[in-house]
Design an enzyme around this catalytic site. Structure first.
Site, short mmCIF file in Angstrom:
data_model
loop_
_atom_site.label_atom_id
_atom_site.label_comp_id
_atom_site.label_asym_id
_atom_site.label_seq_id
_atom_site.Cartn_x
_atom_site.Cartn_y
_atom_site.Cartn_z
N LYS A 51 -11.92 -0.72 7.62
CA LYS A 51 -10.03 -0.94 7.93
C LYS A 51 -9.90 -0.21 9.23
O LYS A 51 -11.22 0.61 9.53
CB LYS A 51 -8.79 1.04 6.89
CG LYS A 51 -7.85 0.51 7.74
CD LYS A 51 -7.10 1.68 6.58
CE LYS A 51 -6.42 2.47 7.49
NZ LYS A 51 -5.20 3.77 6.31
N GLU B 208 0.53 -1.61 -0.15
CA GLU B 208 0.04 0.13 -0.26
C GLU B 208 0.69 1.49 -0.24
O GLU B 208 1.65 1.89 1.11
CB GLU B 208 -1.11 0.58 1.26
CG GLU B 208 -1.09 1.21 1.63
CD GLU B 208 -2.85 1.19 2.89
OE1 GLU B 208 -2.86 2.60 3.39
OE2 GLU B 208 -2.81 0.18 3.53
#
Length: 214
Positions: free
Chosen positions: A134, A44
């Site tokens: 998340k 990421e």
């Protein structure tokens, strides 16, 4: 299989997403390479990295589809999400939930991971089509939060970021997380230019996730 679901399957399979923050494109690429060599293909690249979109494109050019699952992090709006997708991002991660971003991601069949802290936020994010919640910042709660959320919402796919370490990653997984996002506890070696340490720590994270799932 639709590419979106294949991306999600592969992220869940490895169980660890490397959150890459760096002061330059060059360092970001070196961190990413070290994580990949340690068995973490899910990278990421956060948009706090200067030229993050260029880092994403460079990684796509250097590594094969089998070696790399690259996404964009710290995406605050749909404009940034579109830039990231055009650069080659295969998934989008936000620190919060943004309706326009989830609409855009669904339009292009790109997985969206939205940062949420409360049950209400999680429900709203899922209703809008968010793929993974998340839990952020994870260290504000700890692994027990996942079990508490899963009681009323057993269907929620959770990935914590912040507060995940080698010492507690097994607890996050055992409490029901589909994956974990790890930043400094994984990439800390970059501060001293010790990329071999990042690779070694990556291997430990992958192993601990495997053991926790047994």
């Amino acid at each position: 299989m639709i590419e979106k679901f294949e991306t999600l399957r592969r992220i869940e399979e490895v169980g660890v997403v490397a959150v890459v923050r760096a002061e330059s494109q060059e360092i970001a690429e070196k961190i990413s390479k070290a994580c990949i060599e340690g068995g973490i293909p899910a990278i990421e690249v956060t948009f706090t990295v200067p030229g993050a979109d260029k880092v994403i494109t460079a990684l796509k050019n250097k590594f094969s589809k089998e070696e790399l699952i690259v996404g964009a992090g710290t995406v605050l709006d749909s404009e940034t999400a579109r830039i990231a997708i055009l650069a080659g991002a295969q998934y989008i991660v936000s620190p919060g939930f943004d309706l326009e971003t989830v609409k855009l991601c669904n339009r292009y069949q790109i997985p969206y991971m939205a940062g949420c802290m409360t049950i209400t936020e999680m429900i709203k994010a899922m209703e809008a089509g968010t793929d993974i919640i998340k839990l952020f910042p994870g260290d504000a709660f700890g692994p027990s939060m996942v079990k508490n959320v899963k009681a009323p919402l057993p269907q929620v796919p959770i990935m914590p970021t912040g507060g995940v370490s080698l010492e507690n990653v097994d607890q996050w997984i055992k409490n029901g997380c589909v994956a974990v996002g790890v930043g400094g506890k994984l990439t800390g070696g970059a501060k001293t230019g010790n990329y071999a340490e990042i690779t070694a720590v990556a291997k430990q994270f992958v192993e601990k996730v495997k053991e926790a799932r047994k």
